[in-house]
Design an enzyme around this catalytic site. Structure first.
Site, short mmCIF file in Angstrom:
data_model
loop_
_atom_site.label_atom_id
_atom_site.label_comp_id
_atom_site.label_asym_id
_atom_site.label_seq_id
_atom_site.Cartn_x
_atom_site.Cartn_y
_atom_site.Cartn_z
N CYS A 115 -13.84 -6.66 10.46
CA CYS A 115 -14.44 -7.71 9.61
C CYS A 115 -14.72 -9.00 10.38
CB CYS A 115 -13.56 -8.00 8.41
SG CYS A 115 -13.50 -6.60 7.30
N HIS A 262 -16.51 -14.30 5.52
CA HIS A 262 -16.67 -12.84 5.48
C HIS A 262 -16.37 -12.40 4.05
CE1 HIS A 262 -15.97 -8.66 5.71
NE2 HIS A 262 -14.67 -8.78 5.60
N ASN A 292 -17.81 -5.28 0.36
CA ASN A 292 -17.42 -5.72 1.70
C ASN A 292 -18.15 -4.85 2.72
OD1 ASN A 292 -16.12 -6.04 4.17
ND2 ASN A 292 -14.07 -6.13 3.31
N1 ACO Z 1 -8.82 0.75 -9.92
C1 ACO Z 1 -7.78 0.67 -10.75
N2 ACO Z 1 -6.52 0.49 -10.34
C2 ACO Z 1 -6.31 0.36 -9.01
C3 ACO Z 1 -7.37 0.41 -8.07
C4 ACO Z 1 -8.65 0.62 -8.58
N3 ACO Z 1 -9.73 0.68 -7.77
N4 ACO Z 1 -6.83 0.25 -6.84
C5 ACO Z 1 -5.51 0.09 -7.00
N5 ACO Z 1 -5.20 0.16 -8.29
C6 ACO Z 1 -3.89 0.02 -8.93
C7 ACO Z 1 -2.75 0.31 -7.98
O1 ACO Z 1 -2.50 1.70 -7.89
C8 ACO Z 1 -1.61 -0.43 -8.64
O2 ACO Z 1 -1.11 0.37 -9.70
P1 ACO Z 1 0.45 0.36 -10.05
O3 ACO Z 1 0.77 -1.06 -10.44
O4 ACO Z 1 0.53 1.33 -11.19
O5 ACO Z 1 1.14 0.79 -8.82
C9 ACO Z 1 -2.31 -1.64 -9.25
O6 ACO Z 1 -3.69 -1.31 -9.33
C10 ACO Z 1 -2.14 -2.91 -8.45
O7 ACO Z 1 -2.40 -2.61 -7.08
P2 ACO Z 1 -2.33 -3.72 -5.98
O8 ACO Z 1 -2.64 -3.08 -4.66
O9 ACO Z 1 -1.04 -4.45 -6.11
O10 ACO Z 1 -3.51 -4.66 -6.46
P3 ACO Z 1 -3.98 -6.03 -5.87
O11 ACO Z 1 -4.00 -7.05 -6.91
O12 ACO Z 1 -3.29 -6.36 -4.59
O13 ACO Z 1 -5.51 -5.74 -5.52
C11 ACO Z 1 -6.82 -5.30 -3.57
C12 ACO Z 1 -5.83 -4.75 -4.56
C13 ACO Z 1 -8.11 -5.62 -4.31
C14 ACO Z 1 -7.10 -4.23 -2.52
C15 ACO Z 1 -6.28 -6.59 -2.94
O14 ACO Z 1 -4.97 -6.40 -2.47
C16 ACO Z 1 -7.10 -7.10 -1.81
O15 ACO Z 1 -8.26 -7.46 -1.95
N6 ACO Z 1 -6.53 -7.18 -0.61
C17 ACO Z 1 -7.26 -7.70 0.52
C18 ACO Z 1 -8.10 -6.66 1.06
C19 ACO Z 1 -9.07 -7.27 2.02
O16 ACO Z 1 -9.40 -8.40 1.97
N7 ACO Z 1 -9.54 -6.51 2.90
C20 ACO Z 1 -10.52 -7.15 3.73
C21 ACO Z 1 -10.41 -6.84 5.04
S1 ACO Z 1 -11.25 -5.40 5.22
C22 ACO Z 1 -11.47 -5.20 6.90
O17 ACO Z 1 -11.12 -5.98 7.71
C23 ACO Z 1 -12.06 -3.92 7.29
#
Ligand code: ACO
Length: 335
Positions: A115, A262, A292
């Site tokens: 990224c 980004h 993304n």
């Molecule tokens: N739809 C529905 N539910 C989902 C989904 C989905 N697509 N994905 C995960 N869940 C569920 C999980 O299983 C979890 O369920 P549980 O509570 O029963 O265990 C619940 O939702 C919460 O999951 P979390 O992972 O805690 O959710 P969070 O609020 O952290 O959001 C996310 C997840 C969107 C991935 C977030 O953590 C995030 O954006 N992180 C940063 C990622 C990022 O910025 N990446 C960029 C860099 S990419 C690169 O460099 C290549």
């Protein structure tokens, strides 16, 4: 010493729009969940066989950038190609772009910084221009990543976020040291490499080993992301590296004309916006439409912002990124 400046921008995204409702049919997710947690409403996916690949999309964006720069491909002295989804394991996509653009013997360098790839690529091009080694450099960020995602419920935390596309800029030298790229700031922290990674196939997980074992539990060929861990680090590093650029240039946050973060997650961008007290006009986001797109996200957003007239001569532009590695960086541009 010269400065480098951007004189042409272009973008290309595949035609195929995949909405959150489309994803609801493939996995246990909901549009509300995706929008609330990430801001993404739709993204573009390459359709297998539609002629789009990492190099070809990059070249489509590059041709637009070249036309806007009023240059021919053959005027380019160097290609810097950022991607984490190369066409081949080797050689890199940069050489494929060189061939497609028909620039005889033009050197091409691949940047594999995920990224942060485009920020690293701009910084790299800037150094070559500064020293006078090259005059015109084509910088491409392109990703075809959706073909390798787990589109089942198992992979939903990642697959809903990512999309495909490409952006490109043409950079050239200027003798005016008050314009163009004023500074760039790059960092990595390899101890967190596996928190956001795709481990196999690789030299640690050779293909024959994966095939021989044929272990159904082994999904190391899919990307893996510790979402909350990444999120927490992203907001800190974005803030630090923008501050580093502000300190170096002497700009205040009020003076920022446009911050292009980004497009990792809208919540991360909103956190950064709030942290610096920036207005909505000072920050550009389009993750809602493209998801993304990793190394392509900044050049796609920069191109759109420029097309909308948000980047004008004199605008102070800040590019900032964080991603797998971990890697992060910023570029301060006086347009
Ligand atoms: N739809 C529905 N539910 C989902 C989904 C989905 N697509 N994905 C995960 N869940 C569920 C999980 O299983 C979890 O369920 P549980 O509570 O029963 O265990 C619940 O939702 C919460 O999951 P979390 O992972 O805690 O959710 P969070 O609020 O952290 O959001 C996310 C997840 C969107 C991935 C977030 O953590 C995030 O954006 N992180 C940063 C990622 C990022 O910025 N990446 C960029 C860099 S990419 C690169 O460099 C290549």
């Amino acid at each position: 010493m010269y400065n480098s400046k951007i004189i042409g921008l272009g973008k290309y995204v595949p035609e195929n729009i995949v909405t959150n409702s489309d994803l609801e049919k493939l996995m246990d997710t909901s549009s509300d969940w995706i929008i609330e947690r990430t801001g993404v409403e739709e993204r573009r996916h390459v359709v297998k066989g539609d002629g789009n690949g990492t190099a070809t999309m990059g070249v489509k964006a590059a041709k637009i950038a070249l036309e806007r720069a009023s240059l021919k491909a053959q005027d380019i002295d160097f290609i810097v190609f950022a991607t984490m989804s190369p066409d081949y394991y080797f050689p890199g996509s940069g050489v494929l772009a060189q061939e497609l653009l028909d620039i005889p013997d033009c050197p091409a360098l691949d940047i594999r910084m995920q990224c942060s790839g485009f920020v690293y690529a701009i910084s790299t091009a800037d150094q070559f221009i500064k020293t006078g080694m090259y005059k015109n450099i084509l910088v491409i960020g392109s990703e075809y990543q959706t073909g390798g995602l787990d589109m089942s419920t198992r992979g939903r935390n990642i697959s809903v976020i990512f999309g495909d596309g490409a952006g490109a800029v043409v950079m050239t030298r200027t003798e005016n040291n008050q314009e163009g790229v004023l500074s760039s700031h790059l960092h990595t922290q390899g101890k967190h490499a596996e928190e956001l990674s795709l481990i196999g196939p690789s030299t640690r997980r050779w293909v024959p080993e994966i095939i021989t074992k044929n272990d159904p539990e082994d999904i190391s060929y899919y990307p893996n992301m510790n979402g909350q861990f990444v999120f927490k680090h992203a907001v800190v590093r974005f803030t630090e590296v923008i501050n580093e650029g502000l300190k170096k240039t002497g700009w205040s946050s009020d003076e920022i004309g446009l911050l292009i973060p980004h497009q990792a997650n809208l919540r991360i961008a909103q956190f950064v916006q709030k942290k610096f007290g920036l207005s909505d006009d000072q920050v550009y986001n389009n993750i809602q439409r493209y998801g993304n797109t990793t190394a392509a996200s900044i050049p796609i957003a920069l191109t759109e912002a420029w097309e909308e007239g948000k980047v004008q001569p004199g605008t102070k532009v800040v590019l900032a990124a964080f991603g797998s590695g971990f890697t992060w960086g910023s570029v301060m541009i006086q347009w």
